[in-house]
Design a protein around this motif. Structure first.
Motif, PDB file in Angstrom:
ATOM      1  N   LEU A  70       0.927  -1.205  -0.046  1.00 29.73           N
ATOM      2  CA  LEU A  70      -0.024  -0.167   0.140  1.00 29.73           C
ATOM      3  C   LEU A  70       0.842   1.092   0.055  1.00 29.73           C
ATOM      4  O   LEU A  70       0.408   2.352  -0.680  1.00 29.73           O
ATOM      5  N   LEU A 107      -3.344   3.775   4.990  1.00 27.28           N
ATOM      6  CA  LEU A 107      -3.708   2.581   5.171  1.00 27.28           C
ATOM      7  C   LEU A 107      -2.319   1.703   5.191  1.00 27.28           C
ATOM      8  O   LEU A 107      -2.305   0.995   6.166  1.00 27.28           O
ATOM      9  N   GLY A 110      -1.062   2.459   8.559  1.00 27.30           N
ATOM     10  CA  GLY A 110      -2.043   1.806   9.483  1.00 27.30           C
ATOM     11  C   GLY A 110      -1.346   0.315   9.908  1.00 27.30           C
ATOM     12  O   GLY A 110      -1.368  -0.195  10.960  1.00 27.30           O
ATOM     13  N   TYR A 111      -1.446  -0.564   8.567  1.00 34.48           N
ATOM     14  CA  TYR A 111      -0.859  -1.858   8.554  1.00 34.48           C
ATOM     15  C   TYR A 111       0.305  -2.054   9.208  1.00 34.48           C
ATOM     16  O   TYR A 111       0.478  -3.131  10.046  1.00 34.48           O
TER      17      TYR A 111
END
Length: 125
Positions: A70, A107, A110-111
């Motif tokens: 991502l 994202l 966040g991961y």
């Protein structure tokens, strides 16, 4: 006559990835069906089933892999949109859309945070 290239060129570009994805998904489904058929035969013969399914490795570092994909995808999308020299019909450049890359980057962060925290928590507990 101008409508034909507008439809054929995008279809020719999008068809190979769709076909490759369909073939990969079909192959995975066939492998999973064979695995489950084998487990069903084992269960019917009275053999104790293993705790983990054969052929399926436990996911390790999935969050890190997703994060890196991502992050790279978001940065690539943002840079690509910045580099495109195209303009919309009303005169706005496509480069104004660079912010669309922020969502995948966020994202991915966040991961990455989830991977770091779960790794850190799993080592001490």
């Amino acid at each position: 006559m101008e409508l034909l290239p507008i439809l054929i060129i995008p279809a020719a570009i999008m068809l190979p990835p769709v076909l490759i994805t369909a073939l990969v998904l079909r192959y995975r489904r066939a492998r999973a069906e064979m695995r489950y058929r084998f487990l069903l035969q084992l269960a019917e013969s009275g053999v104790a089933l293993p705790n983990t399914l054969p052929g399926e490795a436990p996911p390790q570092d999935c969050d890190r892999r997703r994060a890196l994909v991502l992050l790279a995808g978001g940065l690539g999308l943002g840079i690509t949109l910045l580099a495109l020299p195209l303009d919309f019909p009303r005169g706005h450049p496509v480069a104004e859309l660079w912010g669309l890359g922020i969502l995948p980057v966020a994202l991915g962060l966040g991961y990455l945070g989830n991977w770091y925290l779960s790794r850190r928590g799993g080592g001490h507990g």
